[in-house]
Write a protein that holds these residues in place. Sequence first.
Motif: not given
Length: 129
Positions: A94-107
């Motif tokens: 997302h937005a050029g950054e790699v996240f886990t699904v968990s991290q993206l949901l926290r975002l």
Amino acid sequence: MNAADLALLLDEANHAPWESVRSALEGVEGQPHPRVGWLVSHLAQTKRDYWTKVAEAAGSPPPPDAAGLTRLMAWEVEQARRLTDAQLARSVTHAGEVFTVSQLLRLNARHTAWHAGQIAALAGRVRSA
């Protein structure tokens, strides 16, 4: 964070009686400030974008196209509850950054709370012509 924790976090950011999108929108009366409409639209689109990435990475259902923000907020809480630990650990970009699904949901929850505060701040402002 596990699925139940993430669902609770999203539910609070979306629906809590204080300091949530729902409570901020309940404070809007009369002709709202034009920025409120933009924020609601932006939140709905951003949530759709986040959940489209989650669906692709986790193999979960995509967000409903026709849902407005209120329905989308309820939908995402239920979807978050259903995610497995393995799905939450998968990677998404997302937005050029790699996240886990968990991290993206926290975002997603932080982003929601941020804009809820902006809506609350604008709720009492009268639209000027």
